[in-house]
Design an enzyme around this catalytic site. Structure first.
Site, PDB file in Angstrom:
ATOM      1  N   ASP A  90       9.467   3.176  -0.207  1.00 30.12           N
ATOM      2  CA  ASP A  90       8.389   3.902   0.445  1.00 30.12           C
ATOM      3  C   ASP A  90       8.581   3.739   1.951  1.00 30.12           C
ATOM      4  O   ASP A  90       8.236   2.704   2.522  1.00 30.12           O
ATOM      5  CB  ASP A  90       7.026   3.361  -0.006  1.00 30.12           C
ATOM      6  CG  ASP A  90       5.869   4.117   0.642  1.00 30.12           C
ATOM      7  OD1 ASP A  90       6.121   4.918   1.563  1.00 30.12           O
ATOM      8  OD2 ASP A  90       4.723   3.896   0.225  1.00 30.12           O
ATOM      9  N   LYS A 118       4.100  10.733   7.645  1.00 29.89           N
ATOM     10  CA  LYS A 118       3.855  10.316   9.033  1.00 29.89           C
ATOM     11  C   LYS A 118       4.780  10.978  10.053  1.00 29.89           C
ATOM     12  O   LYS A 118       4.574  12.127  10.400  1.00 29.89           O
ATOM     13  CB  LYS A 118       3.845   8.790   9.098  1.00 29.89           C
ATOM     14  CG  LYS A 118       2.684   8.263   8.243  1.00 29.89           C
ATOM     15  CD  LYS A 118       2.337   6.812   8.324  1.00 29.89           C
ATOM     16  CE  LYS A 118       1.046   6.584   7.520  1.00 29.89           C
ATOM     17  NZ  LYS A 118       1.021   5.399   6.690  1.00 29.89           N
ATOM     18  N   TYR A 165       0.849  -1.189   0.000  1.00 29.87           N
ATOM     19  CA  TYR A 165       0.000   0.000   0.000  1.00 29.87           C
ATOM     20  C   TYR A 165       0.881   1.234   0.000  1.00 29.87           C
ATOM     21  O   TYR A 165       1.761   1.380   0.846  1.00 29.87           O
ATOM     22  CB  TYR A 165      -0.930   0.029   1.214  1.00 29.87           C
ATOM     23  CG  TYR A 165      -1.823   1.251   1.244  1.00 29.87           C
ATOM     24  CD1 TYR A 165      -2.881   1.388   0.347  1.00 29.87           C
ATOM     25  CD2 TYR A 165      -1.603   2.284   2.158  1.00 29.87           C
ATOM     26  CE1 TYR A 165      -3.690   2.518   0.354  1.00 29.87           C
ATOM     27  CE2 TYR A 165      -2.408   3.418   2.164  1.00 29.87           C
ATOM     28  CZ  TYR A 165      -3.457   3.521   1.259  1.00 29.87           C
ATOM     29  OH  TYR A 165      -4.248   4.646   1.286  1.00 29.87           O
TER      30      TYR A 165
HETATM   31  C1  PLP Z   1       0.490   5.682   5.236  1.00 28.34           C
HETATM   32  C2  PLP Z   1       1.257   5.261   4.060  1.00 28.34           C
HETATM   33  C3  PLP Z   1       1.119   5.903   2.825  1.00 28.34           C
HETATM   34  C4  PLP Z   1       0.086   6.960   2.570  1.00 28.34           C
HETATM   35  O1  PLP Z   1       0.274   8.108   3.323  1.00 28.34           O
HETATM   36  P1  PLP Z   1      -0.959   9.126   3.489  1.00 28.34           P
HETATM   37  O2  PLP Z   1      -0.377  10.259   4.255  1.00 28.34           O
HETATM   38  O3  PLP Z   1      -2.024   8.359   4.207  1.00 28.34           O
HETATM   39  O4  PLP Z   1      -1.391   9.512   2.113  1.00 28.34           O
HETATM   40  C5  PLP Z   1       1.954   5.524   1.797  1.00 28.34           C
HETATM   41  N1  PLP Z   1       2.850   4.550   1.953  1.00 28.34           N
HETATM   42  C6  PLP Z   1       2.991   3.898   3.119  1.00 28.34           C
HETATM   43  C7  PLP Z   1       4.034   2.841   3.246  1.00 28.34           C
HETATM   44  C8  PLP Z   1       2.197   4.229   4.205  1.00 28.34           C
HETATM   45  O5  PLP Z   1       2.336   3.539   5.345  1.00 28.34           O
END
Ligand code: PLP
Length: 440
Positions: A247, A275, A152
């Site tokens: 990511d 985050k 994701y």
């Molecule tokens: C949370 C998350 C996202 C998306 O971030 P948002 O701020 O919710 O758009 C993308 N990649 C990873 C690995 C995530 O944990």
């Protein structure tokens, strides 16, 4: 005499708000997992948080392992973060012009992550990923993106795909509203399966712009890369002239002060963040090699912009969070607490005779209700888990005052504000919950 509230009405205010919310917002929520749909409960409406705890609108208190899905590594309402944001808001919340705090946070991140030579701030992890993919395609002049099944990366169109029928076929959209041609350039492979990646590169190598993966998967639950896997991806990318994108929106500043890329000693070409770097305010960022980043507008031709990007409130919350993580060397503390929770959950499972696989990286942890407690190495393994068992487990924890993410496919987050006592209480309740699961 006041009667103790019965279980039936313990959540009355949350339920009333949910009824209203459902009329006004799709599913009553601003983001799907908050609906608690997959565990068959109504969602909680949270009124406040402090340290490791949250309080719902009915006055029930919980030890919190959702922690806003990762950003709150210092816990709720950390006084230093609050003070930094309050100070900034007294000066203004957004200018649409440059501010010193962007330069400061950029410097801190580039210093912490040697692979990030330059960085661009955006407003969410989704935006970071979307922009990194555009940049990878702009830099390489190629179209194909390789991603992991179940991986994701936010709700980016091109990555909302399911694997086709073979390991080397192109993906199909996993949501209505995404044309086939948008996912036609996305190839899906299983995590931890190097031969599958090699096969894709053998077939499409010169067309591949990038592989994007979480170095430690967190969005199917916590799944660690097996020995040599990330190295193997690095080698494939180098040989084919493709970029490796990590990511680290979840893992960045969570599993190590320099991210999972430092933990596994792999240098990606581009890194996506979010985050924790926003300390609980909306943020995202992407960065990496200077020669690639210099293609981003206005330095280069790959367009990307944002009205609230580099927002001073988010920058200040991020700066303060990263500084405290460093200054107090909180990673040791997070490791101790994570280990205590891991060992405790394993012991609880043993006592309750409930087969689970507890998987952890630092302060990210998932107990998988996998068949026979078998380890989970990829998405297909995760899908084998007993979701009914997880739902029962979740509900016993919730009713006992412990809030975990309402899905088997999520990581729990331990913060520096959690105490050994919090973990003990969680483990004791988990044993009760696992007994309930085992007796079912
Ligand atoms: C949370 C998350 C996202 C998306 O971030 P948002 O701020 O919710 O758009 C993308 N990649 C990873 C690995 C995530 O944990």
């Amino acid at each position: 005499m006041k009667k103790k509230p019965s279980v039936a009405n313990r959540y009355a205010k949350s339920q009333a708000l949910f009824a209203k919310a459902r009329d006004l917002m799709p599913g009553g929520v601003s983001s799907p997992v908050r609906s608690f749909k997959s565990v068959g409960r109504d969602p909680l409406f949270i009124q406040s948080g402090e340290g490791s705890a949250v309080l719902d609108v009915d006055g029930n208190s919980y030890i919190d392992y959702v922690m806003s899905y990762g950003p709150l590594i210092l816990g709720h309402c950390h006084p230093a973060v609050q003070a930094a944001v309050a100070k900034q808001i007294s000066h203004g919340s957004s200018f649409g012009c440059c501010s010193a705090s962007e330069v400061e946070l950029a410097g801190m991140i580039c210093q912490a992550m040697p692979a990030v030579e330059m960085i661009r701030f955006v407003n969410s992890g989704t935006e970071a990923v979307m922009s990194a993919l555009r940049l990878a395609r702009g830099f390489t002049g190629r179209k194909l993106i390789v991603k992991m099944a179940g991986g994701y990366h936010g709700h980016v169109d091109a990555l909302l795909v399911q694997a086709g029928s073979g390991a080397t076929t192109h993906g199909h959209p996993s949501s209505p509203g995404i044309p086939e041609n948008v996912t036609a350039n996305t190839v899906v492979i299983p995590f931890n399966d190097l031969p599958a990646a090699q096969a894709v590169f053998a077939k499409f190598g010169p067309q591949i712009a990038a592989i994007i993966t979480e170095p430690v998967m967190g969005n199917i639950g916590v799944v660690l890369p097996q020995g040599g896997y990330l190295e193997g991806l690095r080698t494939l990318c180098d040989a084919a002239g493709a970029l490796l994108i990590f990511d680290e929106v979840m893992t960045g500043f969570r599993v190590h002060p320099s991210g999972a890329q430092a933990l596994h000693r792999i240098k990606p070409d581009l890194t996506c963040l979010g985050k924790i770097i926003g300390g609980g305010l909306p943020v995202g960022a992407y960065g990496g090699r200077r020669d690639i980043m210099n293609l981003v507008s206005p330095a280069g031709p790959v367009y990307q912009a944002g009205t609230l990007s580099g927002n001073p409130l988010a920058m200040q919350a991020g700066i303060t969070t990263l500084r405290l993580l460093q200054d107090l060397n909180l990673y040791q503390r997070l490791e101790v607490l994570g280990k205590q929770l891991e060992d405790g959950l394993r012991q609880s499972a043993k006592v309750a005779q409930c087969a689970i696989s507890v998987q952890r990286c630092g302060s990210m942890i998932t107990p998988f209700f996998s068949p026979g407690g078998a380890p989970v190495h990829n998405y297909a393994d995760a899908l084998q888990c007993d979701q009914a068992a997880f739902s029962m487990f979740f509900q016993v924890l919730l009713d006992g005052g412990v809030l975990i993410p309402p899905s088997q496919f999520e990581a729990w987050f331990v913060s520096a504000a959690h105490s050994e006592k919090d973990i003990e209480k969680t483990v004791a309740l988990a044993e009760k919950a696992m007994r309930a699961v085992a007796e079912k």
